[in-house]
Design a protein around this motif. Structure first.
Motif, short mmCIF file in Angstrom:
data_model
loop_
_atom_site.label_atom_id
_atom_site.label_comp_id
_atom_site.label_asym_id
_atom_site.label_seq_id
_atom_site.Cartn_x
_atom_site.Cartn_y
_atom_site.Cartn_z
N GLU A 1 0.73 -1.16 0.03
CA GLU A 1 0.11 0.06 0.06
C GLU A 1 0.79 1.29 -0.09
O GLU A 1 0.53 2.10 -0.80
CB GLU A 1 -0.80 0.24 1.05
N PRO A 2 1.67 1.41 0.80
CA PRO A 2 2.64 2.67 0.50
C PRO A 2 3.53 2.70 -0.62
O PRO A 2 3.59 3.80 -1.00
CB PRO A 2 3.81 2.33 1.78
N TYR A 3 3.91 1.63 -1.18
CA TYR A 3 4.58 1.65 -2.43
C TYR A 3 3.53 2.33 -3.59
O TYR A 3 3.75 3.17 -4.40
CB TYR A 3 4.89 0.15 -2.80
N LYS A 4 2.39 1.81 -3.58
CA LYS A 4 1.28 2.10 -4.51
C LYS A 4 0.98 3.71 -4.21
O LYS A 4 0.84 4.18 -5.32
CB LYS A 4 -0.23 1.48 -4.34
N ALA A 5 0.96 3.97 -3.31
CA ALA A 5 0.72 5.39 -2.74
C ALA A 5 1.81 6.24 -3.13
O ALA A 5 1.73 7.27 -3.67
CB ALA A 5 0.54 5.56 -1.16
N TRP A 6 3.12 5.82 -2.93
CA TRP A 6 4.39 6.61 -3.46
C TRP A 6 4.04 6.73 -4.87
O TRP A 6 4.43 7.83 -5.42
CB TRP A 6 5.78 5.80 -3.19
N MET A 7 3.95 5.80 -5.70
CA MET A 7 3.90 5.91 -7.04
C MET A 7 2.84 6.67 -7.61
O MET A 7 2.99 7.35 -8.75
CB MET A 7 3.93 4.03 -7.81
N SER A 8 1.65 6.64 -7.00
CA SER A 8 0.60 7.45 -7.44
C SER A 8 0.94 9.12 -7.18
O SER A 8 0.69 9.84 -8.03
CB SER A 8 -0.65 7.06 -6.64
N ASP A 9 1.60 9.11 -6.02
CA ASP A 9 2.12 10.64 -5.82
C ASP A 9 2.96 11.04 -6.83
O ASP A 9 3.12 12.39 -7.08
CB ASP A 9 2.51 10.73 -4.31
N ALA A 10 4.23 10.07 -7.15
CA ALA A 10 5.16 10.50 -7.96
C ALA A 10 4.80 10.82 -9.54
O ALA A 10 5.51 11.42 -10.21
CB ALA A 10 6.27 9.19 -7.85
N THR A 11 3.68 10.28 -9.80
CA THR A 11 2.98 10.36 -11.10
C THR A 11 1.52 11.45 -11.17
O THR A 11 0.68 11.13 -11.99
CB THR A 11 2.79 9.22 -11.80
N ARG A 12 1.43 12.02 -10.11
CA ARG A 12 0.31 12.87 -9.73
C ARG A 12 -0.13 13.89 -10.87
O ARG A 12 0.82 14.35 -11.37
CB ARG A 12 -0.02 13.53 -8.44
N PRO A 13 -1.29 14.22 -11.15
CA PRO A 13 -1.95 14.85 -12.34
C PRO A 13 -0.87 16.29 -12.40
O PRO A 13 -0.85 16.86 -13.22
CB PRO A 13 -3.24 15.12 -12.35
N GLU A 14 -1.01 16.95 -11.06
CA GLU A 14 -0.56 18.14 -10.78
C GLU A 14 1.01 18.39 -11.28
O GLU A 14 1.46 19.71 -11.51
CB GLU A 14 -0.49 18.59 -9.50
N LEU A 15 1.81 17.22 -11.58
CA LEU A 15 3.02 17.56 -12.27
C LEU A 15 3.08 17.80 -13.50
O LEU A 15 4.25 18.19 -13.93
CB LEU A 15 3.77 16.19 -11.82
N GLY A 16 1.98 17.75 -14.21
CA GLY A 16 2.10 18.20 -15.71
C GLY A 16 1.44 17.21 -16.90
O GLY A 16 0.67 16.53 -16.49
N SER A 17 1.90 17.15 -18.04
CA SER A 17 1.37 16.47 -19.02
C SER A 17 1.85 15.00 -18.63
O SER A 17 2.62 14.34 -17.91
CB SER A 17 2.13 16.83 -20.25
N PRO A 18 1.06 13.74 -19.38
CA PRO A 18 1.38 12.61 -18.98
C PRO A 18 2.76 12.09 -19.29
O PRO A 18 3.52 11.62 -18.46
CB PRO A 18 0.56 11.93 -20.14
#
Length: 202
Positions: free
Chosen positions: A71-88
Motif C-alpha cells: 500500500e505505501p508503494y502504490k501510494a508513493w507511485m501514485s504521488d510520484a505521477t500525480r496529475p499536478e506534475l504536468g502532462s502525461p
C-alpha cells in the motif's frame, strides 16, 4: 500504575503493528529465510508465543510484510505521477526522478517484491501471490499513464509502451541491488525519455 508499566501494555493491534515493523526491517535488510521467528520476537520484545497469537505462522507474517509494503508503494507511485506534475509525458519522467531518489543506498537494498519472489518460488505462496499482485498493479498504473499520453500524443501502442517502461523500472531495482544507484540505474530516465521520443516520433 507507573508510566513505564503503562507504556509496556500495548494493545493487540499495537503489538501486531510493532512486531510487523521489526519484521519489516529484518526481512528487508537481512532476508526473509535468514531471519527466524525467535530473532523477530527477541528484537520486538515479545515472547514467540505472543507472536504466534498475532500471526499463525511465519508464512502468515511474511504475507503480512509484503502486504504492508504494497500500500505505501502504490501510494508513493501514485504521488510520484500525480496529475499536478504536468502532462502525461512529464508525469512518466517524474516517476524516474522519484525512482532515482528512492533507490539511493541508504534507503534501498532492492525491490522488496522482487526479493520476495526470489525467496518464494512456490506459485501459491501467499507472499508470492501478494508480490505478483503488486507488480500487476504497477503495470496497470503505467498503462493508465500511457493511455493518457496517447490522448495527446501519437502513441500507436500505449500498452506496449507501458511494458517497455516497466522493464526499465524493474531494471532499476535489479541493477541497484547488484551495482548500486550510480551503475546502469542512473541511465533509466534518459532511456525512458528516448523511448517516449521514438514512440511519439512514429
Amino acid at each position: 500504575m507507573p508510566d513505564t508499566a503503562k507504556a509496556a501494555r500495548r494493545s493487540a493491534v499495537e503489538t501486531r503493528s510493532h512486531v510487523l515493523a521489526v519484521a519489516h526491517r529484518l526481512f528487508y535488510w537481512e532476508g526473509i529465510h535468514a531471519t527466524g521467528i525467535d530473532r523477530i520476537a527477541g528484537e520486538a520484545g515479545v515472547a514467540p508465543t505472543t507472536l504466534y497469537r498475532l500471526f499463525a505462522s511465519k508464512d502468515d507474517l511474511v504475507a503480512a510484510y509484503v502486504a504492508a509494503n504494497a500500500e505505501p508503494y502504490k501510494a508513493w507511485m501514485s504521488d510520484a505521477t500525480r496529475p499536478e506534475l504536468g502532462s502525461p509525458r512529464e508525469r512518466i519522467l517524474a516517476l524516474f526522478d522519484a525512482l532515482a531518489e528512492q533507490t539511493q543506498p541508504e534507503l534501498c537494498r532492492g525491490c522488496p517484491f522482487l526479493m520476495t519472489l526470489a525467496e518464494f518460488p512456490q506459485p501459491d505462496h501467499p507472499a508470492r501471490v501478494e508480490a505478483i499482485a503488486t507488480k500487476a498493479w504497477v503495470r496497470d498504473h503505467l498503462r493508465g499513464l500511457t493511455a493518457e499520453l496517447a490522448q495527446v500524443e501519437p502513441v500507436p501502442e500505449p500498452d506496449l509502451l507501458a511494458d517497455q517502461l516497466m522493464v526499465i523500472v524493474e531494471g532499476v531495482y535489479a541493477t541497484v541491488e547488484s551495482l548500486g544507484a550510480q551503475g546502469p540505474a542512473r541511465t533509466a530516465r534518459a532511456l525512458a525519455a528516448k523511448i517516449l521520443d521514438e514512440t511519439e516520433g512514429g
